[in-house]
Design an enzyme around this catalytic site. Structure first.
Site, mmCIF file in Angstrom:
data_model
loop_
_atom_site.group_PDB
_atom_site.id
_atom_site.type_symbol
_atom_site.label_atom_id
_atom_site.label_comp_id
_atom_site.label_asym_id
_atom_site.label_seq_id
_atom_site.Cartn_x
_atom_site.Cartn_y
_atom_site.Cartn_z
ATOM 1 N N LYS A 106 41.935 39.218 56.414
ATOM 2 C CA LYS A 106 40.727 39.678 55.720
ATOM 3 C C LYS A 106 39.932 38.502 55.154
ATOM 4 O O LYS A 106 38.716 38.439 55.304
ATOM 5 C CB LYS A 106 41.177 40.628 54.601
ATOM 6 C CG LYS A 106 40.081 41.335 53.869
ATOM 7 C CD LYS A 106 40.622 42.594 53.219
ATOM 8 C CE LYS A 106 41.283 42.369 51.880
ATOM 9 N NZ LYS A 106 40.342 42.067 50.790
ATOM 10 N N ARG B 146 34.790 35.251 55.717
ATOM 11 C CA ARG B 146 34.109 33.954 55.814
ATOM 12 C C ARG B 146 33.414 33.801 57.163
ATOM 13 O O ARG B 146 32.294 33.292 57.243
ATOM 14 C CB ARG B 146 35.123 32.820 55.567
ATOM 15 C CG ARG B 146 35.502 32.732 54.084
ATOM 16 C CD ARG B 146 36.848 32.088 53.877
ATOM 17 N NE ARG B 146 37.139 31.838 52.463
ATOM 18 C CZ ARG B 146 37.614 32.748 51.609
ATOM 19 N NH1 ARG B 146 37.843 33.988 51.995
ATOM 20 N NH2 ARG B 146 37.853 32.418 50.339
ATOM 21 N N GLY C 129 35.374 42.209 46.533
ATOM 22 C CA GLY C 129 35.070 41.084 45.648
ATOM 23 C C GLY C 129 34.713 39.835 46.432
ATOM 24 O O GLY C 129 33.850 39.050 46.027
ATOM 25 N N ARG D 212 34.443 44.498 37.991
ATOM 26 C CA ARG D 212 35.145 43.202 38.133
ATOM 27 C C ARG D 212 34.266 42.045 37.648
ATOM 28 O O ARG D 212 33.046 42.090 37.770
ATOM 29 C CB ARG D 212 35.608 43.029 39.586
ATOM 30 C CG ARG D 212 36.627 44.112 39.941
ATOM 31 C CD ARG D 212 37.139 43.977 41.337
ATOM 32 N NE ARG D 212 37.877 42.752 41.530
ATOM 33 C CZ ARG D 212 38.298 42.331 42.714
ATOM 34 N NH1 ARG D 212 38.045 43.050 43.793
ATOM 35 N NH2 ARG D 212 38.966 41.221 42.820
ATOM 36 N N SER E 199 40.701 30.224 41.545
ATOM 37 C CA SER E 199 40.119 31.290 42.369
ATOM 38 C C SER E 199 39.431 30.714 43.595
ATOM 39 O O SER E 199 38.478 29.944 43.485
ATOM 40 C CB SER E 199 39.113 32.100 41.539
ATOM 41 O OG SER E 199 38.282 32.848 42.392
ATOM 42 N N ASP F 174 48.010 38.056 45.937
ATOM 43 C CA ASP F 174 47.815 39.390 46.520
ATOM 44 C C ASP F 174 49.140 40.097 46.813
ATOM 45 O O ASP F 174 49.151 41.269 47.187
ATOM 46 C CB ASP F 174 47.002 39.281 47.820
ATOM 47 C CG ASP F 174 45.548 38.911 47.529
ATOM 48 O OD1 ASP F 174 45.084 39.173 46.401
ATOM 49 O OD2 ASP F 174 44.883 38.352 48.420
ATOM 50 N N LYS G 91 41.802 42.756 39.460
ATOM 51 C CA LYS G 91 41.732 42.961 40.919
ATOM 52 C C LYS G 91 41.144 44.357 41.178
ATOM 53 O O LYS G 91 40.516 44.929 40.300
ATOM 54 C CB LYS G 91 43.123 42.790 41.548
ATOM 55 C CG LYS G 91 43.639 41.356 41.466
ATOM 56 C CD LYS G 91 42.840 40.432 42.360
ATOM 57 C CE LYS G 91 43.305 38.995 42.263
ATOM 58 N NZ LYS G 91 42.394 38.064 42.913
ATOM 59 N N ARG H 287 46.386 47.792 47.881
ATOM 60 C CA ARG H 287 47.695 47.118 47.829
ATOM 61 C C ARG H 287 48.709 47.907 46.988
ATOM 62 O O ARG H 287 49.916 47.799 47.207
ATOM 63 C CB ARG H 287 47.548 45.683 47.325
ATOM 64 C CG ARG H 287 46.679 44.841 48.268
ATOM 65 C CD ARG H 287 46.885 43.364 48.134
ATOM 66 N NE ARG H 287 45.740 42.638 48.679
ATOM 67 C CZ ARG H 287 45.546 42.365 49.971
ATOM 68 N NH1 ARG H 287 46.416 42.746 50.875
ATOM 69 N NH2 ARG H 287 44.470 41.707 50.364
HETATM 70 C C1 S3P Z 1 40.401 35.862 48.122
HETATM 71 C C2 S3P Z 1 40.842 35.197 47.016
HETATM 72 C C3 S3P Z 1 41.706 35.822 45.999
HETATM 73 C C4 S3P Z 1 42.403 37.058 46.548
HETATM 74 C C5 S3P Z 1 41.449 37.966 47.259
HETATM 75 C C6 S3P Z 1 40.808 37.248 48.423
HETATM 76 C C7 S3P Z 1 39.521 35.152 49.065
HETATM 77 O O1 S3P Z 1 40.915 36.212 44.902
HETATM 78 O O2 S3P Z 1 43.046 37.744 45.518
HETATM 79 O O3 S3P Z 1 42.129 39.099 47.741
HETATM 80 O O4 S3P Z 1 39.331 35.641 50.198
HETATM 81 O O5 S3P Z 1 39.001 34.096 48.685
HETATM 82 P P1 S3P Z 1 40.553 35.197 43.703
HETATM 83 O O6 S3P Z 1 39.693 34.135 44.247
HETATM 84 O O7 S3P Z 1 39.843 36.044 42.699
HETATM 85 O O8 S3P Z 1 41.870 34.696 43.208
#
Ligand code: S3P
Length: 449
Positions: A21, A26, A92, A120, A164, A335, A362, A408
């Site tokens: 994912k 990206r 997110g 969030r 993050s 995750d 989350k 999840r």
């Molecule tokens: C992600 C980064 C993580 C992860 C999310 C996907 C990403 O979040 O928990 O499921 O694709 O960059 P955070 O950047 O908030 O830690």
């Protein structure tokens, strides 16, 4: 959709899971900055990644889809006006990465999301993107909907205050969109798919990992010691010349999805194999964790495709040991904590998970959701300020588990239900569509002889 689940007599087998994912988001979003087409193989057909695809399409990218193969043709110019609203759904990653691209693209639009995403925190990207010169207007709680007025941004250096990858990527993509140099400093290393993909599809991004060095002790020159030459672990730099050209991306299987099925092997002492699985070292903390608690973890057929390592992973469960989880390990397992908590509930002794405050923000408050569901199963679980204490190894009773609208959580307790005493239900099992719509088909594969 309420799902009935019964304890399974059989567990094990070989599966493949949908594409990663994080990588898929990206690949889709970078089409907004690419000069040429991006061709994607094994793009997962899930709700989150489709939010990113719909977003780029709304901004002018031509999207052609043939099952899991996607061709993205970037527009001459990105098309928005003040009234454009992009719905990021539950994702997110879509919201935070896209915010960076819009902030640096001199276009204006509003990002919105579903009920969960609208709660969030966005302050973590509003602060750095505003410092770069963009205008972002969220509501009083710094949550979506958020209006963004993109601007020509200023060169920027940022030390991440929270570990993050989304924040890191948002800032890097803002710099790329605005052709201005950016340096991001990480005290804790987070997933590096953005860096790898910019290097694979483009040029001009540099990373530096800081390693301990052997130095002579100033107090006693006969002694040497290992020290960190910097007070951070990694930095990432882009310049005004950094660009995305385009090309082909083949996405490996999602290790965060595979984790649920591998956890089943750990609990049942059986064997599960997952082929073509993403093995990016910033994502494999779960495999190290399984090894640490006593499972056998074998990795074969390693190869790097499109800049990302992949391979075939086989996990065989054993008598499980207890390991405390904290610090960088928690970040690496960000995750996977819900399914780690389920494994802990089936392991004799008390597992303590700390430094997991991020889980409260989350798709649901995952600490609360895990604690509530474990307690429904009769497991003693303490909710700590930044984690959980789980007393495992007692009877795990089947129960009516709640997903809290979180994919999840639904998947973690679906796995738990297979090894519980008595039947269980998952209240809203369709939430698995957010990351893995064929989750229950895969579950049938590993539970049928
Ligand atoms: C992600 C980064 C993580 C992860 C999310 C996907 C990403 O979040 O928990 O499921 O694709 O960059 P955070 O950047 O908030 O830690």
């Amino acid at each position: 959709m309420k799902k009935d689940l019964r304890p399974s007599k059989h567990y094990g087998g070989s599966i493949e899971v949908p594409g990663d994912k994080s990588i898929a988001h990206r690949a889709a979003l970078l089409s907004l900055l690419a000069k040429e087409n991006i061709e994607i193989i094994n793009f997962p057909d899930n709700q989150d990644c489709n939010s990113s695809l719909k977003a780029v399409e709304a901004l002018g990218v031509q999207v052609e889809r043939n099952e899991n193969q996607i061709s993205l043709t970037p527009p001459e110019t990105l098309a928005t006006n003040d009234a454009t609203i992009i719905d990021c759904g539950n994702s997110g990653t879509t919201a935070r990465l896209l915010a960076g691209i819009i902030a640096g693209s001199e276009m204006s639009c509003t990002l919105s999301g579903d009920e969960s995403l609208s709660e969030r925190p966005m302050k973590r990207i509003i602060v750095p993107l505003t410092e770069m010169g963009a205008e972002l207007f969220a509501d009083d709680n710094d949550t979506l909907p958020m209006k963004i007025n993109g601007k020509k941004l200023l060169p920027f250096e940022y030390r991440l205050p929270v570990a993050s990858a989304q924040v890191k990527s948002s800032v890097l993509l803002a710099g790329l969109a605005s052709s201005c140099s950016v340096r991001v400093i990480e005290e804790v290393i987070t997933r590096d798919h953005t860096e790898l993909m910019v290097q694979h599809l483009g040029e001009g991004l540099e990373t530096r990992i800081i390693k301990k060095e052997l130095v002579i002790d100033a107090d006693d020159p006969r002694k040497k010691k290992m020290v960190m030459p910097e007070d951070f672990k990694k930095d990432v730099k882009t310049s005004s010349q950094t660009k995305i050209i385009g090309g082909k991306i083949d996405i490996p299987g999602d290790i965060s999805t595979a984790a649920f099925f591998l956890a089943g092997a750990a609990i049942s002492k059986q064997t599960v194999t997952v082929a073509h699985l993403g093995l990016n070292p910033t994502r494999t903390a779960f495999l190290s964790y399984l090894k640490n608690i006593g499972c056998k973890v074998e990795i074969k057929d390693k190869e790097t495709i499109s800049g990302e390592l992949r391979g075939t992973v086989t996990v065989t469960g054993a008598d499980l040991k207890i390991k405390k989880i904290s610090g960088e390990t928690t970040v690496g397992l960000i995750d996977e904590i819900p399914i780690v908590a389920v494994i802990a509930a089936f392991s004799k002794g008390t597992t303590v998970i700390r430094d997991a405050g991020e889980l409260k923000v989350k798709e649901s408050d995952r600490l609360q959701a895990v604690a509530d569901n474990l307690r429904l199963a009769g497991i003693k679980c303490g909710l700590l300020e930044d984690g959980l204490a789980i007393e495992g190894g007692t009877e795990f009773s089947g129960a009516d588990f709640e997903s809290y609208g979180d994919h999840r959580i639904a998947m973690a307790f679906s796995i738990a239900a297979l090894f519980a005493v008595g039947p269980s239900t998952i209240d809203d099992a369709s939430v698995v569509d957010i990351s893995c719509p064929n989750f229950y088909e895969l579950l049938s594969e590993v539970t049928q002889k």
